[in-house]
Scaffold this active site. Structure first.
Site, short mmCIF file in Angstrom:
data_model
loop_
_atom_site.label_atom_id
_atom_site.label_comp_id
_atom_site.label_asym_id
_atom_site.label_seq_id
_atom_site.Cartn_x
_atom_site.Cartn_y
_atom_site.Cartn_z
CE LYS A 122 -4.00 1.37 2.59
NZ LYS A 122 -4.60 1.10 3.91
CE LYS A 192 4.56 -20.63 51.32
NZ LYS A 192 5.31 -19.91 50.31
CE LYS A 195 -4.46 -32.38 56.03
NZ LYS A 195 -4.31 -32.92 57.36
#
Ligand code: TRP
Ligand code: SF4
Length: 405
Positions: A122, A192, A195
């Site tokens: 172009k 961390k 559980k």
């Protein structure tokens, strides 16, 4: 739009400095930014380096274009209190990231970006067989990744550039996100969470990795997002771990598509400077009036008494943007019955455009009279952007072994 939750709600977008903006920019881009700036942390910048990729031979107009464009952003209502506005080249961190990313960018990826060949064709009169021009999409990737943005508001024409940005981020994370002890660190980070959450997290992860369960991924991401006692580093590790990759250092951004600009030009084609069919935001009222009064209409209406058809008339496109149902009805009937003349038809459009532009021009005049204000907005924005960019760069350097302490 709900962006990747681990990449926060930051968005980034840039515009090449083309000088005075017009109604096409206003309806297509700026109104969108003005809306977004209240819901996202926005970084909007003038892509002056990108301008140089195509105008390196004659760069002298760029500076004025930068200031003109910034004034138009501010005048339109992009607010330095809501968004960070800055100039790309004032944040050299973009360049360092560009360089570092270039190390891992396969040449073929850049050569295959459709805009590369298209633009070369172009803009034949320019020699665009340059290193800088080939790197255009990579520089754009750096612009976005340096802020770890979640979204990039852009038009359809930029989607390929966002796609390569995503690929680069993926490749980067793949290469550098895996620290030698990644698995151990990730397992420790999961613990961390406590559980119960750890167990849930691991089962969601399994569902995603083994069965491709997208919902499980999203629930796990939300779970991770809500954890208060994990460090930033662990969080990134776990987002990566969740998806089976390494640490996500550079999140993949999403394209936030701006709906196609509905603002046509004066001749019915797309409004664009190169078609000379624009109404600039700072065109004075006489110019606006003259431009609309001389707009082409349905060519079948040679005489005032000839009926016309709004569907083939550019003025009708303006009514679709500016007029309410009542006025539109009046146009449809008046045009098809030759009950109104074209100048009658154009008057409500002229009034509406002037009404829209009046407050914009008032603000533009204030900024024009106080160029120092515009400079200080850009300087402050650039400093703010640098602070965010430095954070990313620090991590990138570390990941690539350049942290030298
Ligand atoms: N290439 C974009 C355009 O031509 C401009 C741009 C440069 C950009 N860097 C960007 C857009 C980063 C979005 C994000 O319109
Ligand atoms: Fe166009 Fe209006 Fe004229 Fe009909 S009357 S041709 S819609 S300008």
């Amino acid at each position: 739009m709900n962006l990747n939750n681990h990449s926060n709600n930051r968005i980034v977008s840039g515009m090449r400095p083309t000088g005075h903006l017009h109604l096409g920019h206003y309806h297509g881009v700026l109104k969108n930014w003005i809306e977004l700036q209240h819901s996202y942390e926005c970084y909007f910048f003038v892509a002056d380096w990108h301008a140089l990729t195509t105008h390196y031979e004659a760069p002298h107009g760029i500076e004025q274009n930068v200031w003109d464009m910034l004034v138009d952003w501010l005048a339109a209502g992009v607010s330095p209190h809501a968004a960070t506005l800055f100039i790309q080249s004032r944040v050299p961190e973009h360049a360092e990231l560009h360089l570092l990313l270039s190390m891992l960018t396969p040449l073929g990826w850049l050569e295959r970006v459709p805009t590369y060949k298209d633009q070369q064709e172009k803009l034949r009169e320019k020699d665009l067989a340059t290193y800088g021009f080939l790197g255009y999409p990579l520089l754009q990737s750096a612009d976005v990744l340096i802020y770890r943005a979640g979204g990039v508001p852009v038009g359809e024409d930029q989607v390929a550039h966002i796609e390569i940005t995503r690929e680069i981020a993926r490749r980067f994370n793949h290469l550098y996100g895996r620290e030698p002890d990644f698995e151990e660190k990730a397992a420790a980070a999961v613990k961390k969470m406590g559980k119960k959450n750890a167990k849930l997290f691991m089962s969601l992860r399994r569902k995603y990795l083994e069965q491709g369960d997208q919902e499980a991924l999203e629930v796990a991401q939300a779970l991770l997002e809500s954890q208060q006692n994990i460090s930033v580093g662990d969080r990134k590790r776990l987002f990566g771990y969740l998806e089976g990759s390494g640490k996500i250092i550079l999140p993949e951004p999403q394209a936030m598509l701006t709906r196609a600009a509905k603002m046509p030009g004066l001749d019915g084609q797309k409004m664009s400077k190169s078609y000379e069919n624009t109404i600039a935001l700072r065109d004075d009222p006489d110019t606006v009036t003259r431009k609309i009064r001389t707009m082409p209409t349905d060519p079948a209406r040679v005489r005032r008494t000839d009926p016309g058809e709004p569907e083939v008339c550019p003025v009708w496109q303006f009514h679709l943007v500016y007029s309410d149902e009542h006025v539109r009805q009046w146009v449809q009937e008046g045009c098809r019955s030759a009950g109104i003349g074209c100048l009658d038809c154009k008057q409500p459009v002229i009034d509406a455009v002037l009404r829209e532009l009046a407050p914009i021009q008032e603000r533009a005049a204030e900024y024009e009279q106080d160029p120092d204000l515009v400079r200080s907005i850009a300087a402050e924005g650039s400093e703010q952007a640098r602070a965010a960019a430095r954070d990313t760069l620090e991590e990138v350097r570390k990941a690539m072994g350049l942290a030298y302490k």
